[in-house]
Design an enzyme around this catalytic site. Structure first.
Site, mmCIF file in Angstrom:
data_model
loop_
_atom_site.group_PDB
_atom_site.id
_atom_site.type_symbol
_atom_site.label_atom_id
_atom_site.label_comp_id
_atom_site.label_asym_id
_atom_site.label_seq_id
_atom_site.Cartn_x
_atom_site.Cartn_y
_atom_site.Cartn_z
ATOM 1 N N GLY A 29 -34.571 -24.383 -4.206
ATOM 2 C CA GLY A 29 -34.473 -23.449 -4.598
ATOM 3 C C GLY A 29 -36.147 -23.250 -4.816
ATOM 4 N N CYS A 238 -22.221 -7.347 22.607
ATOM 5 C CA CYS A 238 -23.553 -8.781 23.911
ATOM 6 C C CYS A 238 -22.953 -7.993 24.823
ATOM 7 C CB CYS A 238 -23.447 -10.257 23.480
ATOM 8 S SG CYS A 238 -24.263 -11.195 24.657
ATOM 9 N N CYS A 241 -21.693 -11.295 27.283
ATOM 10 C CA CYS A 241 -20.667 -12.207 26.417
ATOM 11 C C CYS A 241 -19.679 -11.173 25.747
ATOM 12 C CB CYS A 241 -20.572 -12.955 25.741
ATOM 13 S SG CYS A 241 -21.193 -13.543 24.435
ATOM 14 N N CYS A 263 -27.070 -12.066 23.377
ATOM 15 C CA CYS A 263 -26.991 -13.107 22.020
ATOM 16 C C CYS A 263 -28.631 -13.576 22.032
ATOM 17 C CB CYS A 263 -25.820 -13.921 21.897
ATOM 18 S SG CYS A 263 -24.371 -13.382 22.186
ATOM 19 N N CYS A 269 -23.437 -17.861 23.052
ATOM 20 C CA CYS A 269 -23.171 -16.567 24.343
ATOM 21 C C CYS A 269 -22.553 -17.631 25.333
ATOM 22 C CB CYS A 269 -24.142 -16.485 24.757
ATOM 23 S SG CYS A 269 -24.322 -14.604 25.787
#
Lengths: 288, 194, 357
Positions: A29, A238, A241, A263, A269
């Site tokens: 980080g 979606c 899909c 997606c 997808c």
């Protein structure tokens, strides 16, 4: 393409970047300064990610590049082509088949695995930058672990809007120490940062910073007890899909309010569609 | 490089294909440091004795004329010095100025001599490349970033690494080598006796 | 029916082909040569060399041709090329005191050793469009000086001898390299000057102008402005001496600024410094004003909060390649982030409406 060294950068530059990546891994980080080079693509278009990828690539790697979750967006195409040309590596659109994935703005839906490296393109690596523009000040804040400013900002959001009004680049705390910008991924993706099996490396070229989250590292999205973090997305499935758990792009389909949701992760997808999943607007199968 | 005082053999033992071997060497080191406890194999360099192969590869991958290096104990010999100088051009320095240090754990002691970074720049800390006689996944228990639960690793001692972890985010980082094998122990790892 | 956008690669290739065609323009018109650009667009070439940080007029001219005259794009091409070049050595510091000047003016003395030499300047041209240039004109001929201007003494040297200007001791220390190390703030003067000399001309000009208008005012006089060739020498260790490897044209500006003195220093003049590749005097003068303004702290002046006094503001925003890249990246797809904002705004509005009902 023998005019350039393997993966474009010269060996000394790659060594410098590699050392920065290792320090980034050792201090999760923390933003390690590095002497970012001028790349043959503009700052702001992934030069940090490209330098990290170039420093990590080996000839045996299989590279995937996505922008907005998609392999076929123009900048993803351009970066993928750059590495095909300068490193001669294999490329793929499959998340599972890739060993290194360079991304802008998304974490793939398919869970990553051990040994994979996810390289993020980062525009502004400093999570405190929009609260305090001075590098000299924000560096002190990180050194002193003084993140009061960030909490004040999030709290003011709640006072004004009743919710934290940050929907992407949502700040996180890594291993209880450094507050980190996860790059402009939607906050929907934030939970995937924590405990990932893959190594995550972040490259900011213009701002000359590299940072990292090793696998199995604790990454917590900042929040308050009475306003817990929520990884939200559009409340739809979606239309291609049918997945109701993936992150969606909204597409305007006509001039009278028509829209569909698909997606953002094109590999995810396509994989679902190939497995027979269908959405509201899937093309009708031709009658046999 | 016309220095005629180099030891015989100093010019041998480098990478045959530097871009590829450096890349592969780095990936192995990156894997080791990001997965403490995992032991990787590093080959491709042939450093002079008593420097282990893995330490030699790490030197070729990471050192250059911008990285002052300290050689401790038996590694501080003409053969190794000349090999490092010829292949990396890294300046040889005392412990407190080193960005990298190579040696046996007992020769690196006291490790408090090495840079641990500053609160503003914790990255300005030394990396210790330790030569050991034994490196396996037994011994001390490791926890922290990069570790799924707990891992085990044979360490030369425990107290120094616990003290180092207490300095976090400051502290040195360690690569342990034995023959052609290498393991990483970043400052972020919490170490306990088994 | 919606079909996901595909064929990015073909679209990119086609765009590049279209660009190449537009660059060439009407094929009935003769193509510009690099030599023409180098010779006749010399000030554009100079700017590209200065901000590209690479002294190569042919390459700069080629970059201008390739970029269709977009100088920032040309600078970018030069920078991206420059970064791949090996560093074979470091020259000795150039000695502008030994410059073969084509232009040398001082605003502080009416006359001085070496004299005022106007050289090839726009300064006193009347800005009237010269329609004769639209026709294929014959080349103008300037009278030759009886003798070329040799090395001339520096104005700041005259002041120095009287102790009237701050001392600037020479240093043998190797300055840090902006292009090889990450910027660390606060930056010392050598690093600041590096950033300024390759900074965007327009940005440095506007900062300098702002200081003239009172935002961090430092009362500058152009002590001396000189333009000309200087030798570049390289120490060859095997030979044990320095060898001249070529000559470059540079523009140098030294300003003389007021300073009221402090507890330890008597009143004296202070310096601002500008040095830029090529004939680039607007940039060199601007640079010297900004340099001087950034020295407020070491000279014990007040920080008035002016942008030109703020080194982090100046240094982090002077580079036009960084600036244009980041600025232009916002035309890249951002639909993931925009979608997350849409979703948030819709949700917040729904919450407010729910509360109002």
């Amino acid at each position: 393409m023998s005019d350039y060294n393997f993966a474009y950068l010269d060996e000394q530059t790659k060594r410098m970047i590699r050392r920065a990546i290792l320090k980034g891994v050792a201090v999760p980080g923390y933003q390690v300064p590095f002497a970012s080079r001028e790349m043959p693509m503009p700052y702001g278009w992934g030069t940090g990610g490209v330098q990290v990828t170039a420093a990590c690539l080996t000839p045996g790697d299989t590279l995937k590049v996505i922008d907005q979750g998609a392999d076929d967006t123009t900048n993803a195409v351009s970066i993928r082509k750059f590495f095909q040309r300068t490193a001669g590596v294999a490329v793929t659109e499959s998340t599972a088949a890739a060993t290194i994935i360079q991304t802008r703005h998304r974490i793939p839906e398919t869970p990553l695995t051990e040994g994979q490296i996810l390289v993020y393109q980062v525009p502004i690596p400093e999570p405190l930058r929009f609260l305090e523009p001075r590098e000299t000040e924000t560096r002190r804040m990180h050194a002193l672990e003084d993140y009061g400013l960030m909490h004040v900002k999030l709290y003011e959001d709640i006072a004004r809007n009743g919710a934290i009004a940050t929907s992407y680049a949502y700040p996180v705390k890594v291993e209880g120490r450094y507050v980190m910008d996860p790059s402009p991924i939607p906050k929907f993706d934030n939970p995937k940062l924590s405990g990932s099996r893959a190594l995550q490396v972040f490259g900011a070229g213009r701002e000359q910073r590299i940072y990292a989250v090793p696998p199995y590292t604790d990454v917590v999205s900042l929040d308050f007890e009475d306003h817990p973090f929520e990884a939200s997305k559009a409340p739809h499935a979606c239309d291609l899909c049918g997945d109701d758990a993936s992150y969606l792009d909204e597409v305007i389909t006509d001039d009278s309010g028509g829209r569909m949701f698909v997606c953002s992760d094109t590999d995810h997808c396509a994989g679902r569609q190939a497995a027979g999943h269908r959405g509201r607007l899937s093309p009708q199968e031709d009658a046999a | 490089m016309t220095d005629t005082t180099l030891s015989p053999g100093a010019m041998a033992g480098g990478f045959a294909d530097a871009p590829t071997q450096s890349a592969e060497g780095f990936r192995a080191i990156l894997l080791a440091l990001s997965r403490p406890g995992q032991i990787v194999s590093l080959t491709g360099a042939v450093p002079p004795a008593p420097m282990p192969v893995a330490a030699g590869v790490a030197a070729l991958v990471l050192l250059d004329n911008t990285t002052p290096v300290h050689l401790a104990g038996a590694l501080d010999c003409a053969a190794v010095r000349d090999w490092i100088t010829f292949h990396t051009a890294a300046p040889l320095v005392c412990a407190s100025e080193a960005v990298f240090a190579f040696g046996r754990w007992s020769d690196l002691a006291p490790v408090s001599r090495f840079a641990i970074g500053t609160p503003d720049y914790p990255d300005r800390a030394a990396t210790l490349v330790v030569v050991t006689d034994r490196l396996d996944d037994a011994g001390a228990t490791l926890r922290g970033p990069g570790i799924d639960g707990a891992a085990r690793l044979s360490l030369p001692e425990i107290a120094a690494f616990r003290a180092n972890r207490a300095l976090f985010p400051l502290g040195f980082d360690t690569l342990l080598t034995c023959g052609d094998r290498l393991a990483g122990l970043p400052r972020s790892t919490r170490v306990e006796a088994a | 029916m919606y079909v996901a956008v595909k064929g990015g690669e073909r679209a990119i290739d086609n765009a590049h082909a279209f660009l190449a065609e537009e660059r060439r323009g009407d094929p009935a018109i003769p193509e510009l040569t690099v030599a023409q650009i180098r010779a006749q667009m010399a000030l554009a070439v100079n700017r590209v060399m200065a901000e590209g940080s690479l002294y190569d007029p042919d390459l700069a001219a080629l970059a201008i041709k390739q970029s269709r005259g977009d100088l920032i794009e040309a600078i970018f091409l030069i920078r991206a090329y420059r970064t791949t070049l090996p560093r074979l050595g470091c020259s000795r510091p150039i000695d502008t005191g030994r410059m073969a000047a084509v232009r040398r003016v001082s605003a502080t003395y009416k006359d001085l050793p070496g004299g005022q030499v106007l050289g090839p300047t726009f300064d006193y041209t009347h800005r009237l469009i010269d329609f004769a240039l639209a026709a294929e004109g014959t080349a103008a001929q300037a009278p030759l000086a009886s003798a070329p201007l040799g090395p001339v003494p520096r104005v700041t040297g005259f002041l120095d001898r009287e102790g009237l200007i701050e001392d600037e001791p020479a240093s043998e220390a190797t300055p840090r390299d902006l292009t090889r190390e990450p910027m660390e703030l606060p930056a010392d003067r050598a690093l600041r000057l590096q950033a300024l000399t390759r900074g965007d001309e327009g940005f440095i000009l506007s900062l300098a102008y702002s200081s003239q208008r009172g935002y961090g005012r430092t009362h500058p006089f152009v002590g001396e402005l000189r333009i000309g060739e200087v030798a570049v020498e390289l120490d060859i260790p095997e030979l044990g001496f320095a060898v001249e490897i070529g000559a470059i044209t540079v523009t140098e500006c030294e300003t003389v600024n007021q300073f009221t003195g402090s507890r330890t220093q008597p009143p004296q003049f202070t310096r601002g410094y500008g040095l830029v590749f090529g004939q680039t005097e607007r940039k060199a003068i601007s640079m010297s004003l900004v340099d001087r303004a950034l020295r407020w702290d070491e000279l014990g002046e007040d920080n008035t909060g002016a942008p030109v006094q703020d080194q982090e503001f100046v240094l982090m925003h002077a580079d036009n390649i960084q600036a244009t890249g980041f600025l232009e990246h916002i035309k890249l797809p951002h639909y993931v982030d925009f979608q997350s904002e849409l979703e948030l705004v819709r949700r917040l509005r729904a919450g407010q409406q729910g509360a109002a009902e």
